[in-house]
Design a protein around this motif. Structure first.
Motif, PDB file in Angstrom:
ATOM      1  N   LYS A  10       1.711   6.748  -6.743  1.00  0.00           N
ATOM      2  CA  LYS A  10       0.578   7.611  -7.110  1.00  0.00           C
ATOM      3  C   LYS A  10       0.887   9.079  -6.784  1.00  0.00           C
ATOM      4  O   LYS A  10       0.561   9.970  -7.574  1.00  0.00           O
ATOM      5  CB  LYS A  10      -0.667   7.128  -6.361  1.00  0.00           C
ATOM      6  CG  LYS A  10      -1.958   7.835  -6.754  1.00  0.00           C
ATOM      7  CD  LYS A  10      -3.161   7.148  -6.107  1.00  0.00           C
ATOM      8  CE  LYS A  10      -4.398   8.046  -6.166  1.00  0.00           C
ATOM      9  NZ  LYS A  10      -4.748   8.520  -7.512  1.00  0.00           N
ATOM     10  N   PHE A  11       1.497   9.301  -5.639  1.00  0.00           N
ATOM     11  CA  PHE A  11       1.913  10.662  -5.276  1.00  0.00           C
ATOM     12  C   PHE A  11       2.838  11.217  -6.353  1.00  0.00           C
ATOM     13  O   PHE A  11       2.703  12.366  -6.784  1.00  0.00           O
ATOM     14  CB  PHE A  11       2.630  10.645  -3.916  1.00  0.00           C
ATOM     15  CG  PHE A  11       3.372  11.917  -3.611  1.00  0.00           C
ATOM     16  CD1 PHE A  11       2.690  13.048  -3.190  1.00  0.00           C
ATOM     17  CD2 PHE A  11       4.755  11.991  -3.754  1.00  0.00           C
ATOM     18  CE1 PHE A  11       3.374  14.232  -2.922  1.00  0.00           C
ATOM     19  CE2 PHE A  11       5.441  13.172  -3.490  1.00  0.00           C
ATOM     20  CZ  PHE A  11       4.744  14.297  -3.076  1.00  0.00           C
ATOM     21  N   ASP A  64       3.031  10.414  -9.537  1.00  0.00           N
ATOM     22  CA  ASP A  64       2.299  10.702 -10.780  1.00  0.00           C
ATOM     23  C   ASP A  64       1.310  11.855 -10.643  1.00  0.00           C
ATOM     24  O   ASP A  64       1.173  12.671 -11.552  1.00  0.00           O
ATOM     25  CB  ASP A  64       1.525   9.451 -11.237  1.00  0.00           C
ATOM     26  CG  ASP A  64       2.359   8.594 -12.172  1.00  0.00           C
ATOM     27  OD1 ASP A  64       3.553   8.894 -12.366  1.00  0.00           O
ATOM     28  OD2 ASP A  64       1.819   7.621 -12.721  1.00  0.00           O
ATOM     29  N   ASP A  65       0.617  11.897  -9.525  1.00  0.00           N
ATOM     30  CA  ASP A  65      -0.456  12.896  -9.367  1.00  0.00           C
ATOM     31  C   ASP A  65       0.079  14.278  -8.995  1.00  0.00           C
ATOM     32  O   ASP A  65      -0.503  15.287  -9.383  1.00  0.00           O
ATOM     33  CB  ASP A  65      -1.451  12.463  -8.274  1.00  0.00           C
ATOM     34  CG  ASP A  65      -2.279  11.262  -8.689  1.00  0.00           C
ATOM     35  OD1 ASP A  65      -2.130  10.810  -9.840  1.00  0.00           O
ATOM     36  OD2 ASP A  65      -3.071  10.763  -7.861  1.00  0.00           O
ATOM     37  N   LYS A  66       1.128  14.314  -8.199  1.00  0.00           N
ATOM     38  CA  LYS A  66       1.592  15.594  -7.647  1.00  0.00           C
ATOM     39  C   LYS A  66       2.951  16.022  -8.187  1.00  0.00           C
ATOM     40  O   LYS A  66       3.119  17.145  -8.652  1.00  0.00           O
ATOM     41  CB  LYS A  66       1.677  15.484  -6.104  1.00  0.00           C
ATOM     42  CG  LYS A  66       0.351  15.223  -5.425  1.00  0.00           C
ATOM     43  CD  LYS A  66      -0.533  16.441  -5.492  1.00  0.00           C
ATOM     44  CE  LYS A  66      -1.897  16.190  -4.872  1.00  0.00           C
ATOM     45  NZ  LYS A  66      -2.747  17.373  -4.960  1.00  0.00           N
ATOM     46  N   ARG A  74       2.329   1.772  -3.449  1.00  0.00           N
ATOM     47  CA  ARG A  74       1.300   2.310  -4.363  1.00  0.00           C
ATOM     48  C   ARG A  74       1.012   3.769  -4.044  1.00  0.00           C
ATOM     49  O   ARG A  74       0.803   4.589  -4.948  1.00  0.00           O
ATOM     50  CB  ARG A  74       0.015   1.482  -4.248  1.00  0.00           C
ATOM     51  CG  ARG A  74       0.131   0.101  -4.856  1.00  0.00           C
ATOM     52  CD  ARG A  74      -1.213  -0.624  -4.793  1.00  0.00           C
ATOM     53  NE  ARG A  74      -1.085  -1.964  -5.332  1.00  0.00           N
ATOM     54  CZ  ARG A  74      -1.344  -3.091  -4.645  1.00  0.00           C
ATOM     55  NH1 ARG A  74      -1.792  -3.024  -3.400  1.00  0.00           N
ATOM     56  NH2 ARG A  74      -1.192  -4.270  -5.225  1.00  0.00           N
ATOM     57  N   PHE A  75       0.968   4.107  -2.762  1.00  0.00           N
ATOM     58  CA  PHE A  75       0.711   5.483  -2.356  1.00  0.00           C
ATOM     59  C   PHE A  75       1.778   6.417  -2.934  1.00  0.00           C
ATOM     60  O   PHE A  75       1.466   7.453  -3.522  1.00  0.00           O
ATOM     61  CB  PHE A  75       0.688   5.587  -0.821  1.00  0.00           C
ATOM     62  CG  PHE A  75       0.599   7.005  -0.322  1.00  0.00           C
ATOM     63  CD1 PHE A  75      -0.636   7.616  -0.160  1.00  0.00           C
ATOM     64  CD2 PHE A  75       1.745   7.747  -0.042  1.00  0.00           C
ATOM     65  CE1 PHE A  75      -0.723   8.934   0.281  1.00  0.00           C
ATOM     66  CE2 PHE A  75       1.668   9.064   0.390  1.00  0.00           C
ATOM     67  CZ  PHE A  75       0.435   9.660   0.555  1.00  0.00           C
ATOM     68  N   TRP A  76       3.049   6.031  -2.794  1.00  0.00           N
ATOM     69  CA  TRP A  76       4.124   6.921  -3.244  1.00  0.00           C
ATOM     70  C   TRP A  76       4.225   6.975  -4.762  1.00  0.00           C
ATOM     71  O   TRP A  76       4.537   8.030  -5.332  1.00  0.00           O
ATOM     72  CB  TRP A  76       5.460   6.515  -2.595  1.00  0.00           C
ATOM     73  CG  TRP A  76       5.494   6.899  -1.145  1.00  0.00           C
ATOM     74  CD1 TRP A  76       5.466   6.050  -0.078  1.00  0.00           C
ATOM     75  CD2 TRP A  76       5.504   8.229  -0.607  1.00  0.00           C
ATOM     76  NE1 TRP A  76       5.467   6.773   1.101  1.00  0.00           N
ATOM     77  CE2 TRP A  76       5.496   8.102   0.809  1.00  0.00           C
ATOM     78  CE3 TRP A  76       5.516   9.509  -1.162  1.00  0.00           C
ATOM     79  CZ2 TRP A  76       5.506   9.211   1.660  1.00  0.00           C
ATOM     80  CZ3 TRP A  76       5.524  10.610  -0.318  1.00  0.00           C
ATOM     81  CH2 TRP A  76       5.516  10.454   1.074  1.00  0.00           C
ATOM     82  N   ALA A 136       0.841  -1.207   0.000  1.00  0.00           N
ATOM     83  CA  ALA A 136       0.000   0.000   0.000  1.00  0.00           C
ATOM     84  C   ALA A 136       0.872   1.252   0.000  1.00  0.00           C
ATOM     85  O   ALA A 136       0.598   2.219  -0.725  1.00  0.00           O
ATOM     86  CB  ALA A 136      -0.948  -0.014   1.207  1.00  0.00           C
TER      87      ALA A 136
END
Lengths: 219, 219
Positions: B99-100, B102-104, B95-97, B92
């Motif tokens: 996503k961070f 890519d998103d931010k 995946r969080f990092w 998890a």
């Protein structure tokens, strides 16, 4: 052991509800902590210092943020009643469509609801395109997950429940039975699914909340 | 069986390279199909009709798009040399990092490079903040994945290789040894990792490409 699992959420939030739906599908007991989004708790800020947002799941003291990340964690931790498919290719497709929903569809819907003028027209055009993509993806399945709901259904929960309320309050028409018959039928099946309907916010309370937001934004 | 796995990519693309790094880490043979991004092939459009973008992985005739989705598929299909951690909580966090990133992080870096005036200043401020978040997340680990590279390292590959080239051509200073010593060290270790260095684009070719893009944008 309800105390093992805590969820920091907000009553009206589709992403917070995603996590509640996943926990409910698994039959996992949890303690729910309602956040005041205008005055977030120190614990929320401690548990999600990067985004400072709900939802946050805390399992045995360890926090996880980002609703889709949380759902994958829930699915890997409690393996019964799987939310993602079992085969890697099917899992990849579910992740692809959940990501499509978050990256493309949700922003266009939100912008269609809240922006003005030309920006709004553009957003509506884009939202139609994305809803059409989802309409085609549903094919003849009852749910995106097949016979039962899965990751993509939970990801698209805003379309299932919230979008209709925003349409009702604003007069905007995006998801209608005429334009998107399969997606419309899906939304009906989704909100009447035994697990989902039990965990949806109150319709009246949400309508009142959305109406107040529209009133405030038009001032 | 090289023909079983095909990758539609583009030479200079960090997201396309993400998939190549993952395949290489697994030792999976694949056929690489270079796309002309100004004249995309019919096959690419057929395989990724939603986004019409590289990278697309085709395994036994079945296409998957979105680089992070592809990497999870690769990790679940070829289980040796794991890219994601094994424990659900560590998975998890990875995946969080990713996503961070890519998103931010990536959008702020891109905007810092290409936007002008006040928008650029804002983007640089935001990029610093996100690089600082990554700097803190590295702690005393060699890689985000620990002793060896993992999902987050591959996700952040733009910082590892491409950002330095953009900085060299544009004079912009975001990632420097003084400001972000850990992240800078990470970028050095990343590009000299035995698998990564073998699959990086040519430095000279990328410098020429980036210089040409800057020249074209300033006309």
């Amino acid at each position: 052991m309800a105390k093992e699992v805590k969820l920091f959420g907000w009553y009206g939030s589709p992403v917070s509800r995603r996590v509640e739906f996943a926990l409910k599908l698994k039959g996992v007991e949890y303690e729910y902590i309602e956040e005041d989004l205008s005055n977030k708790s120190d614990l929320l800020l401690k548990y999600n210092p990067v985004h400072k947002k709900i939802p946050v799941l805390v399992h045995n003291g360890k926090p996880i943020a980002e609703s889709l990340v949380i759902i994958e964690y829930i699915d890997e931790t409690w393996k019964h009643n799987p939310i993602l498919p079992q085969h890697p290719y099917e899992r990849a497709l579910a992740r692809f469509w959940a990501k499509f929903y978050d990256d493309k569809c949700q922003p266009a819907l939100w912008k269609s609801i809240w922006s003005k003028g030309e920006e709004r027209e553009e957003a509506i055009k884009e939202a139609y395109e994305h809803l059409n993509t989802l309409e085609n993806e549903l094919k003849d399945k009852k749910f995106f997950g097949g016979q039962d709901i899965g990751l993509v259904d939970i990801a698209a929960n805003f379309i299932g429940f919230w979008l209709g309320l925003f349409q009702e309050v604003s007069g905007l028409e995006l998801l209608t039975e005429e334009k998107f018959p399969k997606l419309y039928k899906w939304s009906q099946d989704y909100v009447t699914h035994s697990v989902i309907k039990e965990k949806l916010p109150s319709r009246d309370r949400m309508i009142a909340y959305i109406s107040a937001r529209f009133e405030a934004s038009s001032k």
